[in-house]
Structure formats: C-alpha cells, structure tokens
Design a protein around this motif. Structure first.
Motif, PDB file in Angstrom:
ATOM      1  N   LYS A   1     -33.184 -30.706 -27.766  1.00 43.83           N
ATOM      2  CA  LYS A   1     -32.468 -31.748 -28.505  1.00 43.83           C
ATOM      3  C   LYS A   1     -33.123 -32.015 -29.860  1.00 43.83           C
ATOM      4  O   LYS A   1     -32.433 -32.350 -30.830  1.00 43.83           O
ATOM      5  CB  LYS A   1     -32.409 -33.029 -27.674  1.00 43.83           C
ATOM      6  CG  LYS A   1     -31.478 -32.918 -26.469  1.00 43.83           C
ATOM      7  CD  LYS A   1     -31.370 -34.241 -25.724  1.00 43.83           C
ATOM      8  CE  LYS A   1     -30.408 -34.129 -24.555  1.00 43.83           C
ATOM      9  NZ  LYS A   1     -30.272 -35.405 -23.827  1.00 43.83           N
TER      10      LYS A   1
ATOM     11  N   GLN B   1     -26.341 -33.791 -27.930  1.00 43.75           N
ATOM     12  CA  GLN B   1     -26.153 -33.208 -26.606  1.00 43.75           C
ATOM     13  C   GLN B   1     -25.223 -31.997 -26.667  1.00 43.75           C
ATOM     14  O   GLN B   1     -25.507 -30.943 -26.076  1.00 43.75           O
ATOM     15  CB  GLN B   1     -25.570 -34.262 -25.660  1.00 43.75           C
ATOM     16  CG  GLN B   1     -25.290 -33.780 -24.248  1.00 43.75           C
ATOM     17  CD  GLN B   1     -26.550 -33.464 -23.464  1.00 43.75           C
ATOM     18  OE1 GLN B   1     -27.585 -34.070 -23.696  1.00 43.75           O
ATOM     19  NE2 GLN B   1     -26.460 -32.500 -22.563  1.00 43.75           N
TER      20      GLN B   1
ATOM     21  N   GLU C   1     -26.233 -28.065 -25.911  1.00 41.22           N
ATOM     22  CA  GLU C   1     -25.520 -27.296 -24.895  1.00 41.22           C
ATOM     23  C   GLU C   1     -24.882 -26.047 -25.490  1.00 41.22           C
ATOM     24  O   GLU C   1     -24.844 -24.991 -24.848  1.00 41.22           O
ATOM     25  CB  GLU C   1     -24.456 -28.172 -24.230  1.00 41.22           C
ATOM     26  CG  GLU C   1     -25.044 -29.274 -23.356  1.00 41.22           C
ATOM     27  CD  GLU C   1     -23.974 -30.172 -22.772  1.00 41.22           C
ATOM     28  OE1 GLU C   1     -22.787 -30.000 -23.154  1.00 41.22           O
ATOM     29  OE2 GLU C   1     -24.303 -31.037 -21.935  1.00 41.22           O
ATOM     30  N   ARG C   2     -24.369 -26.157 -26.708  1.00 40.77           N
ATOM     31  CA  ARG C   2     -23.751 -24.998 -27.363  1.00 40.77           C
ATOM     32  C   ARG C   2     -24.758 -23.877 -27.561  1.00 40.77           C
ATOM     33  O   ARG C   2     -24.507 -22.721 -27.210  1.00 40.77           O
ATOM     34  CB  ARG C   2     -23.167 -25.404 -28.719  1.00 40.77           C
ATOM     35  CG  ARG C   2     -22.472 -24.268 -29.475  1.00 40.77           C
ATOM     36  CD  ARG C   2     -22.064 -24.704 -30.863  1.00 40.77           C
ATOM     37  NE  ARG C   2     -23.230 -24.906 -31.719  1.00 40.77           N
ATOM     38  CZ  ARG C   2     -23.860 -23.913 -32.349  1.00 40.77           C
ATOM     39  NH1 ARG C   2     -23.469 -22.657 -32.199  1.00 40.77           N
ATOM     40  NH2 ARG C   2     -24.907 -24.171 -33.120  1.00 40.77           N
TER      41      ARG C   2
ATOM     42  N   GLY D   1     -27.639 -23.591 -26.033  1.00 38.69           N
ATOM     43  CA  GLY D   1     -28.116 -23.164 -24.722  1.00 38.69           C
ATOM     44  C   GLY D   1     -27.169 -22.189 -24.061  1.00 38.69           C
ATOM     45  O   GLY D   1     -27.588 -21.219 -23.426  1.00 38.69           O
ATOM     46  N   GLY D   2     -25.839 -22.412 -24.234  1.00 42.31           N
ATOM     47  CA  GLY D   2     -24.856 -21.509 -23.678  1.00 42.31           C
ATOM     48  C   GLY D   2     -24.916 -20.135 -24.307  1.00 42.31           C
ATOM     49  O   GLY D   2     -24.779 -19.109 -23.634  1.00 42.31           O
TER      50      GLY D   2
END
Length: 238
Positions: free
Chosen positions: A122, A202, A206-207, A209-210
C-alpha cells in the motif's frame, strides 16, 4: 497502532504532556510548555542527524510552544489570556494551509500511515498514485486544507468569545470549541478525503498484486483473451 506512531510522537505526546504537567502536577505555563517541547525537539534533531530531513509536525509543535511561551508573558487581562489560547489553533491552522500551497501538506504525516496501515504494497501504491493521479493529489491537499480551515475558524470563535462571552463561561466553552473543531475536522476530512484515498490505495495495490500473480490479461469486455485453436487437416502425415 504502529501506523499512527509518528502522529502520536509528534502531536499526541507533546499536547498530552502539556495538560498533564499543567493540571496534574501544577506546573506553571512556561514550565509546562518547555517540558512538552522536549519530544518534538529531540525528533527534529534526530531527523537532522539521520539525514532524513526536518520533521514538519515536530517543528510545528515547537513553533506553537514558542508562540505560547511568548504569549504567556501577557498577563493581567483575563479576556486576553482566554483569547491567546486561540493563538495555538491559528498557528497550526495557518501552517497547514501554507504547507498545502508549498506542495508539502503537513497532515500527510498522519494521513499516510492511516491509509496504508504499514503495508509495503500500500505504501508503494500510495507513491504511484501520488505521482500519477491528480484526483489522489487533490484529496491529499484537501485533507490538510480542511484541518487548517477548521482550526482557523476555531481560533476566530475563541477570540470572539473571549471578548463577548462572560469569562467564567468561556473558561469551559473554549475547551468545548476545541473538541468540536477536532471532531468536525475528523468527520469531514475523513469522509471526503481519507476514505476515498484508502479505497484508491487498496484498488491500486490489488491491481499490481494481480499482475504479479500472473493472472490472464482481459480484453475490453472483461473476458479472458482466447487462444485460437490450431486445426490439423485429416490425412496429412507420412
């Protein structure tokens, strides 16, 4: 709690120690202001020694205490003594507003740990958004502007009240004004800035991380891109 440690050290401890020394131990105003300046002074010196730069919030608290020490020499008029309490809010409020126009919002020191929760992913997402998203930067600046404007308004209310409201009423009303101003700033700045920024961070974390997990790319319609099948004609071969 770890994410809020800088804010606690720079603001919470100095302010709390001032009131504890004044009300709990009966120290004079000058002595209480002096001793409550120890932590921000050490934090500022430590930052310079380590080469990490000047700690904005720590310096701000030092300035506020210096202003308080200067104003504490003005005695004799009870209304003036009540009005001078607004000097603390005005110095902090003006500093916050000026910091926004200088491109270094002071409240970011407390906002960023709250939004990122100490997560490395983050923190990285915050830095990317700060560099690439105009909406994110506007929310960051607006957060400090809301706090600064609220504290300046509280200062004006204190000064007006000091000279229009009975002294015995203003003694407790001043504390009420401060508490209301802080709660108002928390609600308004939190709802309009901190919460949207937290969602953006967040989503960005997540983007990325994906992508690192190697998920299949998607086309514009959101469906996974299909790999064309290769058909081998019948009857071929040796």
């Amino acid at each position: 709690m770890q994410s809020l440690l800088p804010l606690v050290l720079d603001v919470g401890i100095p302010l709390a120690s001032y009131y504890v020394l004044r009300s709990g131990f009966g120290l004079g105003e000058v002595a209480a202001l002096g001793w409550s300046s120890v932590v921000p002074a050490l934090r500022t010196v430590w930052g310079l020694v380590r080469g990490t730069g000047v700690n904005g919030l720590a310096v701000l608290i030092l300035v506020v205490n210096v202003v308080g020490l200067a104003l504490s020499t003005m005695t004799g008029d009870p209304r003036l003594m009540l009005a001078k309490d607004g000097g603390v809010s005005s110095v902090i409020g003006i500093a916050m507003i000026v910091s926004v126009f200088l491109g270094k919002p002071l409240m970011t020191a407390g906002l960023k740990p709250f939004v990122t929760k100490g997560s490395a992913a983050k923190n990285a997402a915050w830095e990317r958004l700060l560099a690439e998203s105009a909406r994110f930067r506007r929310a960051e600046r607006r957060f400090s502007l809301i706090w600064g404007t609220t504290l300046l308004t509280e200062c004006a209310a204190r000064v007006i009240g000091a000279y229009t409201v009975p002294v015995h009423t203003m003694v407790w009303l001043g504390t009420v004004l401060t508490v209301v101003a802080i709660l108002l700033a928390m609600v308004v700045a939190g709802g309009s800035c901190a919460e949207p920024m937290e969602k953006m961070v967040q989503a960005e974390a997540e983007r990325v991380g994906g992508q690192r997990d190697g998920r299949a790319p998607v086309d514009g319609a959101g469906a996974a891109a299909a790999v064309p099948a290769v058909t081998v004609p019948a009857g071929t071969g040796s």
